[in-house]
Design a protein around this motif. Structure first.
Motif, mmCIF file in Angstrom:
data_model
loop_
_atom_site.group_PDB
_atom_site.id
_atom_site.type_symbol
_atom_site.label_atom_id
_atom_site.label_comp_id
_atom_site.label_asym_id
_atom_site.label_seq_id
_atom_site.Cartn_x
_atom_site.Cartn_y
_atom_site.Cartn_z
ATOM 1 N N UNK A 1 0.827 -1.210 0.000
ATOM 2 C CA UNK A 1 0.000 0.000 0.000
ATOM 3 C C UNK A 1 0.855 1.251 0.000
ATOM 4 N N UNK A 2 1.890 1.283 0.826
ATOM 5 C CA UNK A 2 2.756 2.457 0.915
ATOM 6 C C UNK A 2 3.509 2.695 -0.392
ATOM 7 N N UNK A 3 3.986 1.628 -1.027
ATOM 8 C CA UNK A 3 4.684 1.769 -2.308
ATOM 9 C C UNK A 3 3.740 2.292 -3.375
ATOM 10 N N UNK A 4 2.547 1.731 -3.449
ATOM 11 C CA UNK A 4 1.555 2.146 -4.442
ATOM 12 C C UNK A 4 1.247 3.628 -4.283
ATOM 13 N N UNK B 1 4.618 5.871 -4.986
ATOM 14 C CA UNK B 1 5.154 5.784 -6.339
ATOM 15 C C UNK B 1 4.140 6.172 -7.402
ATOM 16 N N UNK B 2 2.909 5.712 -7.239
ATOM 17 C CA UNK B 2 1.907 5.893 -8.287
ATOM 18 C C UNK B 2 0.797 6.866 -7.927
ATOM 19 N N UNK B 3 0.725 7.242 -6.657
ATOM 20 C CA UNK B 3 -0.369 8.111 -6.241
ATOM 21 C C UNK B 3 -1.706 7.402 -6.309
ATOM 22 N N UNK B 4 -1.688 6.082 -6.169
ATOM 23 C CA UNK B 4 -2.915 5.287 -6.206
ATOM 24 C C UNK B 4 -3.160 4.666 -4.848
ATOM 25 N N UNK C 1 -3.719 -0.956 -17.863
ATOM 26 C CA UNK C 1 -4.004 0.432 -17.499
ATOM 27 C C UNK C 1 -3.154 0.864 -16.304
ATOM 28 N N UNK C 2 -2.904 -0.034 -15.365
ATOM 29 C CA UNK C 2 -2.050 0.284 -14.222
ATOM 30 C C UNK C 2 -0.596 0.403 -14.678
#
Length: 124
Positions: free
Chosen positions: A15-18, A21-24, A61-62
């Protein structure tokens, strides 16, 4: 030797990486996500106290969003190589962050990618 891996630290790391890194926002789901045409998968192997692989499987899409965020790729039409590079980079980052959680004395090896349609991909 048996190694127990706690689910919550793995989820929090992902969750923290997402988010960073991606703002998701990564959320748990009780059901399988609907199949989306064009899936990318990438994995890294981890060896140490625990031996296994971390698999990242996501809709293109991701990967498209990741290619834009990580490399500044054209968000409308990133190349297949950019999509694969984005999936590989995400799983390498995930592997480096999860390695201390799943195998503190271990190491992460290089990643591999495969892409296919809505079914689970065949890894190369």
């Amino acid at each position: 030797m048996s190694v127990t891996i706690e689910e919550q630290p793995v989820f929090e790391t992902c969750r923290d990486l997402w988010d960073a890194t991606l703002g998701l926002r990564l959320e748990r789901q009780e059901r399988e996500a609907p199949a989306e045409e064009g899936t990318l998968a990438s994995y890294v192997k981890i060896s140490g106290d625990w031996k296994g692989a971390i698999l990242l499987e996501c809709p293109q899409s991701v990967s498209r969003h990741a290619a834009t965020m990580l490399f500044g790729a054209d968000s409308d039409e990133p190349t297949v190589e950019e999509l694969q590079d984005a999936a590989n980079e995400l799983v390498r980052m995930l592997g480096r962050r999860l390695q201390p959680v799943v195998a503190p004395a271990g190491k992460v090896s290089s990643s591999k990618t495969a892409s296919q349609g809505p079914q689970s991909p065949t890894l190369l």
